[in-house]
Write an enzyme that holds these catalytic residues in place. Sequence first.
Site, short mmCIF file in Angstrom:
data_model
loop_
_atom_site.label_atom_id
_atom_site.label_comp_id
_atom_site.label_asym_id
_atom_site.label_seq_id
_atom_site.Cartn_x
_atom_site.Cartn_y
_atom_site.Cartn_z
N GLN A 87 0.83 -1.21 0.00
CA GLN A 87 0.00 0.00 0.00
C GLN A 87 0.86 1.26 0.00
O GLN A 87 1.83 1.36 0.76
CB GLN A 87 -0.94 0.05 1.20
CG GLN A 87 -1.94 1.19 1.07
CD GLN A 87 -2.71 1.50 2.33
OE1 GLN A 87 -2.17 1.99 3.30
NE2 GLN A 87 -4.01 1.20 2.32
N CYS A 97 -6.86 6.82 5.62
CA CYS A 97 -6.33 7.48 6.81
C CYS A 97 -7.07 8.79 7.10
O CYS A 97 -7.13 9.66 6.24
CB CYS A 97 -4.84 7.75 6.64
SG CYS A 97 -4.10 8.53 8.10
N LYS A 102 -8.19 1.34 -0.97
CA LYS A 102 -8.82 1.19 0.33
C LYS A 102 -9.47 2.51 0.70
O LYS A 102 -8.81 3.55 0.75
CB LYS A 102 -7.80 0.78 1.40
CG LYS A 102 -8.45 0.44 2.72
CD LYS A 102 -7.44 -0.13 3.70
CE LYS A 102 -8.14 -0.64 4.96
NZ LYS A 102 -8.87 0.40 5.68
N HIS A 125 -13.88 0.49 4.20
CA HIS A 125 -14.00 0.61 5.65
C HIS A 125 -15.34 1.31 5.88
O HIS A 125 -15.50 2.46 5.50
CB HIS A 125 -12.84 1.43 6.21
CG HIS A 125 -12.83 1.52 7.70
ND1 HIS A 125 -11.73 1.92 8.41
CD2 HIS A 125 -13.79 1.26 8.62
CE1 HIS A 125 -12.01 1.91 9.71
NE2 HIS A 125 -13.25 1.51 9.85
N ASN A 140 -14.16 -3.98 5.62
CA ASN A 140 -13.30 -3.67 6.76
C ASN A 140 -14.13 -2.99 7.85
O ASN A 140 -14.83 -2.03 7.57
CB ASN A 140 -12.16 -2.76 6.30
CG ASN A 140 -11.21 -2.35 7.41
OD1 ASN A 140 -10.64 -1.27 7.38
ND2 ASN A 140 -11.01 -3.20 8.40
N GLY A 141 -14.06 -3.54 9.07
CA GLY A 141 -14.72 -2.89 10.20
C GLY A 141 -15.64 -3.79 10.97
O GLY A 141 -16.42 -4.56 10.39
#
Length: 420
Positions: A110, A139, A180, A209, A244-245
């Site tokens: 990544q 992020c 992502k 996410h 994701n999560g």
Amino acid sequence: QNHQRMTMAASDDRPPSERKFRRDWLRQLLLEHAHRHPEMPPDLRATALVVAPMVDASDLPYRLLTRRYNANLCFTPMIHARMFLEKEKYRQKFWKENGMPAEDRPLIAQFCGHDKDVMLKAMKIVEGQVDGVDINCGCPQGIARRGRYGAFLMEEEGGDRIVDIVRHLSANLSVPVSVKLRILPSGAEDSLRLYERLVDAGASMLTIHGRTRLQKQRETGHADWALIRRVVETVGDRVPVLCNGSISNMDDVRRCLSETGADGIMSSEAILEYPPLFTETNVESTSYKRSSPGRLQMAEDYLELCQRYPPEDGGQGSGLKCIRAHLHRFLHADLQRHTEVRDAVVKSFSMEAMLNVPKMVREIYEERGHEVGEEQLSWYVRHRTEWEGELDQGKDFAEEKKGATAEEEEEGCPCDVFGE
């Protein structure tokens, strides 16, 4: 590049950037490496059980540890594209000249950045040594805003910049390009439109996410699996979608797969505390007892791997600082009860001192009759409890964060690894 030959699309009327890799490229990649995971449940052999990209946390020795317990795809920590090109020491920390060891595959590297040409040059360095490359659009930290990457890149120029980056990379790289992402603060509809544009531009996989960049730490909340279901319905016929999560055990994995229809699950915090997360442990079928190895063995095995593969030597970790943080998370429950162990972790400034920590814990276990079967996640649920310990997100680690250099800051969220 066996999987590359296997998955390159045959002739197609659509633009090459859209169909460079077949829809089943991920499935074929996982099946190619399935022999590495003999304990994998048969119904999950072609399902991605993924270790997330985590700054100073998804380092090489840690990834190798998770791969022992059914993690069949790993991401490197986020690599800052410009620094990877310009700073030799940074590149030496983040990559080995001949790539990662064979047992660290499949692997996706990544990167973060906002300049498509810089990102392409950086990715070209690792292109022949990985199974894919990924763009960090997850992020949420202030350093990402200043650096114009992460979740903020999704919002720049109305999404045009990240779409252009994906188009440029997918057209010029020979491995799948994935992204992502989070949910846009403006909502589900805007997010779905952006995700579709990214697939149109050539993205070969999306990891979602299920939270916005505003949902973090104590405001995290449950991931929006319903939105991820809509992502699968929108683009899942063209590319794999990972969720994701809100994954704490294999019951959650199966429930999430059922509710979302995703091609796989990515875990970050829970698997960081307990690497055998993708095994049948602490689940309903075991009466929520821990049936896989305990947290002390995780600490011991990780330290053994660190001696073979020092994380700062091409393994994407900041040496002892990285190791110390892993011990903190593995042994979080013990550190809350035994201040002498907590102090030993905080004051470990050599590998010898690090190796002494598990010895201290083992002596305590033997003296008090510790039962591995009674262990539960501790660090993962820290934001759900009333108690705020000194090590929780770091009074004891605060001085390291205060002392971070500008260069360390630019590497990306050095002490809050869960920007993802």
